[in-house]
Write a protein that holds these residues in place. Structure first.
Motif, PDB file in Angstrom:
ATOM      1  N   TYR A 102     -10.413 -11.334  -3.116  1.00 25.22           N
ATOM      2  CA  TYR A 102      -9.190 -12.037  -3.471  1.00 25.22           C
ATOM      3  C   TYR A 102      -9.556 -13.304  -4.227  1.00 25.22           C
ATOM      4  O   TYR A 102     -10.578 -13.939  -3.964  1.00 25.22           O
ATOM      5  CB  TYR A 102      -8.386 -12.434  -2.228  1.00 25.22           C
ATOM      6  N   MET A 106     -11.202  -4.936   6.016  1.00 30.09           N
ATOM      7  CA  MET A 106     -10.093  -4.372   6.794  1.00 30.09           C
ATOM      8  C   MET A 106     -10.555  -3.065   7.427  1.00 30.09           C
ATOM      9  O   MET A 106     -10.976  -2.144   6.728  1.00 30.09           O
ATOM     10  CB  MET A 106      -8.873  -4.119   5.915  1.00 30.09           C
ATOM     11  N   ARG A 155       5.576  -4.105   7.444  1.00 26.48           N
ATOM     12  CA  ARG A 155       4.573  -4.912   8.137  1.00 26.48           C
ATOM     13  C   ARG A 155       4.535  -6.316   7.576  1.00 26.48           C
ATOM     14  O   ARG A 155       4.543  -6.503   6.357  1.00 26.48           O
ATOM     15  CB  ARG A 155       3.200  -4.259   8.026  1.00 26.48           C
ATOM     16  N   TYR A 187       2.688 -10.393   8.294  1.00 24.71           N
ATOM     17  CA  TYR A 187       1.576 -11.092   8.914  1.00 24.71           C
ATOM     18  C   TYR A 187       1.710 -12.598   8.679  1.00 24.71           C
ATOM     19  O   TYR A 187       2.211 -13.012   7.634  1.00 24.71           O
ATOM     20  CB  TYR A 187       0.248 -10.656   8.289  1.00 24.71           C
ATOM     21  N   TYR A 201       1.130 -10.716  13.922  1.00 23.92           N
ATOM     22  CA  TYR A 201       1.529  -9.690  12.988  1.00 23.92           C
ATOM     23  C   TYR A 201       2.629  -8.842  13.613  1.00 23.92           C
ATOM     24  O   TYR A 201       2.765  -8.767  14.841  1.00 23.92           O
ATOM     25  CB  TYR A 201       0.344  -8.819  12.557  1.00 23.92           C
ATOM     26  N   PHE A 236       4.604  -4.981  13.001  1.00 25.73           N
ATOM     27  CA  PHE A 236       4.662  -3.719  12.268  1.00 25.73           C
ATOM     28  C   PHE A 236       6.093  -3.249  12.056  1.00 25.73           C
ATOM     29  O   PHE A 236       6.348  -2.401  11.217  1.00 25.73           O
ATOM     30  CB  PHE A 236       3.838  -2.652  12.967  1.00 25.73           C
ATOM     31  N   ARG A 263       0.730   4.605   2.581  1.00 20.23           N
ATOM     32  CA  ARG A 263      -0.234   4.205   1.570  1.00 20.23           C
ATOM     33  C   ARG A 263       0.474   3.561   0.373  1.00 20.23           C
ATOM     34  O   ARG A 263       1.550   4.018  -0.002  1.00 20.23           O
ATOM     35  CB  ARG A 263      -1.046   5.410   1.098  1.00 20.23           C
ATOM     36  N   TYR A 302      -1.157   1.184   2.453  1.00 19.52           N
ATOM     37  CA  TYR A 302      -0.915   0.256   3.554  1.00 19.52           C
ATOM     38  C   TYR A 302      -1.958  -0.848   3.612  1.00 19.52           C
ATOM     39  O   TYR A 302      -1.751  -1.866   4.236  1.00 19.52           O
ATOM     40  CB  TYR A 302      -0.887   0.998   4.892  1.00 19.52           C
ATOM     41  N   TYR A 303      -3.090  -0.610   2.971  1.00 22.70           N
ATOM     42  CA  TYR A 303      -4.164  -1.591   3.040  1.00 22.70           C
ATOM     43  C   TYR A 303      -3.937  -2.755   2.078  1.00 22.70           C
ATOM     44  O   TYR A 303      -4.638  -3.741   2.115  1.00 22.70           O
ATOM     45  CB  TYR A 303      -5.499  -0.929   2.692  1.00 22.70           C
ATOM     46  N   GLU A 304      -2.972  -2.654   1.222  1.00 27.06           N
ATOM     47  CA  GLU A 304      -2.742  -3.694   0.233  1.00 27.06           C
ATOM     48  C   GLU A 304      -1.746  -4.704   0.782  1.00 27.06           C
ATOM     49  O   GLU A 304      -0.595  -4.361   1.062  1.00 27.06           O
ATOM     50  CB  GLU A 304      -2.218  -3.093  -1.064  1.00 27.06           C
ATOM     51  N   GLN A 305      -2.154  -5.944   0.933  1.00 24.25           N
ATOM     52  CA  GLN A 305      -1.280  -6.992   1.445  1.00 24.25           C
ATOM     53  C   GLN A 305      -0.846  -7.910   0.310  1.00 24.25           C
ATOM     54  O   GLN A 305      -1.638  -8.252  -0.564  1.00 24.25           O
ATOM     55  CB  GLN A 305      -1.972  -7.793   2.559  1.00 24.25           C
ATOM     56  N   PHE A 339       0.859 -11.549  -0.626  1.00 23.29           N
ATOM     57  CA  PHE A 339       0.946 -12.869  -0.015  1.00 23.29           C
ATOM     58  C   PHE A 339       2.051 -13.717  -0.622  1.00 23.29           C
ATOM     59  O   PHE A 339       2.308 -13.656  -1.824  1.00 23.29           O
ATOM     60  CB  PHE A 339      -0.390 -13.601  -0.174  1.00 23.29           C
ATOM     61  N   GLY A 340       2.653 -14.536   0.241  1.00 24.20           N
ATOM     62  CA  GLY A 340       3.556 -15.564  -0.227  1.00 24.20           C
ATOM     63  C   GLY A 340       2.763 -16.717  -0.809  1.00 24.20           C
ATOM     64  O   GLY A 340       1.532 -16.721  -0.786  1.00 24.20           O
TER      65      GLY A 340
END
Lengths: 117, 114
Positions: free
Chosen positions: A37, A95, B31, B33, B48, B50, B98, B100-103, B105-106
């Motif tokens: 990131y 992760m 989800r 966090y 977190y 879900f 999927r 799902y691993y991509e987050q 962010f604010g």
């Protein structure tokens, strides 16, 4: 527990040069994802590149590529033809994948990268 | 554009005050966090969720509480703020399926407790 280590607190290179940022991690898991990131001064967290552990081929996104060495638990980021806009903090993150995962990101402490004109 | 927003962006408060940080998303993600960023430490997970009825503690939940008011809203509260809670706070979202691993962010909330 998983840990992520970035051993270079700060790096600087001249514009247009290539730079490599280091990341090592510790895990007993076999299925996981690794991420880089970027956090510019705006503090927005931006995903640069992702690697899935089961894939042997190194991920590439334009000028950004990784060198993923699963046995060595190493995940370095190479930035080619660096640009002034690449100046930022870079974070390596892990992760865990699987049914018992909460999909949280485990982060390294970051490397401050400065691109000089 | 679908987005993750956080309010306030910056906040200064005094020790002992109660404060709430809010996160809203228009991505339709299930989800959500809350992470905290301290210099030299990277980000660490606070809580977190879900879905609306599924809320879980992260590695540093002491001194914090959360509320998931709706799928799109996830708030973080400091019941009695203390100076070592001075940090940058990020909300993130991800899909249930999927990728799902991509987050996502604010923009972060910089909180200073004096």
């Amino acid at each position: 527990a998983q840990t992520v280590t970035q051993s270079q607190p700060e790096m600087s290179v001249q514009e247009a040069e290539t730079v490599t940022l280091s990341c090592t991690y510790d895990t007993s898991e076999n299925n996981y994802y690794l991420f880089w990131y970027k956090q510019p001064p705006s503090r927005q967290m931006i995903l640069v590149i992702r690697q899935e552990a089961y894939k042997q081929q190194n991920a590439t996104e334009n000028r950004f590529s990784v060198n993923f060495q699963k046995a060595a638990k190493s995940f370095s980021l190479k930035i080619s033809d660096s640009q002034l806009g690449d100046t930022a903090m870079y974070f390596c993150a892990f992760m865990k994948h699987g049914m018992d995962s909460n999909y949280q990101l485990i982060w390294g402490a970051g490397t401050k990268l400065i691109i000089k004109p | 554009d679908a987005d993750v927003t956080q309010t306030p962006r910056n906040r200064i408060t005094k020790t002992g005050k109660r404060i709430m940080l809010e996160c809203s998303q228009t991505k339709g993600h299930d989800r959500m966090y809350w992470y905290r960023q301290d210099p030299g430490l990277g980000l660490r997970l606070i809580y977190y969720s879900f879905d609306v009825k599924d809320i879980n503690k992260g590695e540093i939940s002491d001194g914090y509480s959360v509320s998931r008011q709706a799928q799109a809203k996830f708030s973080l509260s400091l019941e009695s703020a203390i100076p070592n809670q001075t940090a940058l706070y990020f909300c993130a979202t991800s899909r249930r399926d999927r990728p799902y691993y991509e987050q996502y962010f604010g923009p972060g909330t910089r909180l200073t407790v004096t």
